[in-house]
Design an enzyme around this catalytic site. Sequence first.
Site, short mmCIF file in Angstrom:
data_model
loop_
_atom_site.label_atom_id
_atom_site.label_comp_id
_atom_site.label_asym_id
_atom_site.label_seq_id
_atom_site.Cartn_x
_atom_site.Cartn_y
_atom_site.Cartn_z
N GLY A 98 0.84 -1.12 -0.06
CA GLY A 98 -0.01 -0.10 0.04
C GLY A 98 0.99 1.19 0.07
O GLY A 98 1.93 1.36 -0.13
N GLY A 99 0.21 2.27 0.24
CA GLY A 99 1.05 3.74 0.37
C GLY A 99 1.74 3.78 1.26
O GLY A 99 2.91 4.70 1.27
N LYS A 117 2.23 -5.62 8.67
CA LYS A 117 2.35 -4.22 7.67
C LYS A 117 3.71 -3.43 8.17
O LYS A 117 3.96 -3.13 9.17
CB LYS A 117 1.40 -3.28 7.80
CG LYS A 117 1.36 -2.03 7.06
CD LYS A 117 0.51 -1.11 7.24
CE LYS A 117 -0.85 -1.12 6.92
NZ LYS A 117 -1.77 0.09 7.28
N ASP A 215 -10.71 7.12 4.45
CA ASP A 215 -10.18 6.70 3.15
C ASP A 215 -10.99 5.20 3.15
O ASP A 215 -10.16 3.99 2.72
CB ASP A 215 -8.55 6.14 3.42
CG ASP A 215 -7.89 5.63 1.83
OD1 ASP A 215 -8.60 6.47 1.09
OD2 ASP A 215 -6.73 5.31 2.03
#
Length: 421
Positions: A98-99, A117, A215
């Site tokens: 992801g970002g 993550k 988001d």
Amino acid sequence: MVLSYQQSPWNLLFFSSADFGRPKNGMLKILTGVVVVVLALFLFPMIVGILWSKGYIGGKMSREKELKGFDLQTCFFTYKQIKAATNNFDAANKLGEGGFGTVYKGMLLDGTIIAVKKLSSRSKQGNREFVTEIGMISALQHPNLVRLYGCCIEGNQLFLVYEYMEKNSLARAMFGSDDQLLALDWPTRQKICVGIARGLAFLHEESTLKIVHRDIKSTNVLLDMDLNPKISDFGLARLDEEEDTHISTQVAGTIGYMAPEYVLWGYLTNKADVYSFGVVALEIVAGKSNMKFRPSEKYVCLLDWAHVLQKTGNLMELVDPKLGSEFNKEEAVRMIKVALLCTNPSPALRPNMSEVISMLNGETAVHELGMDRSLYGSDFRALTDQLLQQPESLNTSLNAKWVGSSSITTNDLYSINKDSR
């Protein structure tokens, strides 16, 4: 040579001829002092650099102190544990990227499967997101929110440890490659849509902390083994203070899912999440991404096409062809109408999420409202008019900019508006 305390230090650099006949001990001490000062000037930056790189001073230690300063109800893992769980971050365990980091599958010693993550510590934005995500989600427990097991912060290593979601993201299940697509029948889609709504209702209305996620999109909705949806990625989340009419914050999020009042004016309330949910609901019905819906280069996005079909009375054309005739027509039409209500340009006309749940379940009627496109501004009005009157002619630079982008800034917005004129 004997010096009094009144003498200037600069006098130490000059000597009379008589000084050379005296013992040299004093001069030796002076020269030694000068050497020590010079060495200190050269060595001090080097020592500071080493301490900084080791994390004893500067950003890394302050980040660790900031993180551990929170009274977080979560577990702290060691880097050694994380490394062992992911088999040294084996590429075969990579789930996605992801970002703000890469996600790996892992297994703890007790057999618990986890999703790790890994964030880049060099990104200041990533560090803030890391702290924000822990602070937000560690206080939240709900069946439709991804559970945070803990975190790890050692030196320049930053990790978040989540429950593992076997079926990955909703986006991958619906829009991924052929080997990633899942056969989502209508009851499953209905369950997923209602589940997302329940998670948002908890964040907005039921939780002690009222939170705007900021988001909501199909990639941030994860699916477990039974295809139950759970909202993830709270890095952009903001607390919604009830005494304030809206939150003032820098615009951040994903193009195609952000509410117009937030994109254009930075006006953020929980109704921005409602708008994003409406877009996701349309994607669930259509089985198509709002970001990549460009049949024959005619339309900017799925939401525009939905408004065209609403105007012409052909909403059923929006339903995913893969469903064939195996779906509940009444529920499908209801979900589309709820989605269009949620994406109304005026935040005041959007329902709250508890009302959305009631409408999706057929407990209350869906209030159909016309879309006042004047709230978008002249650029958006002209674009929609072109869609309705001459859809075959639409092939603008605005279209190209929206598709494939992942985030937007004020400069991007200016560029988009400029190019669309």
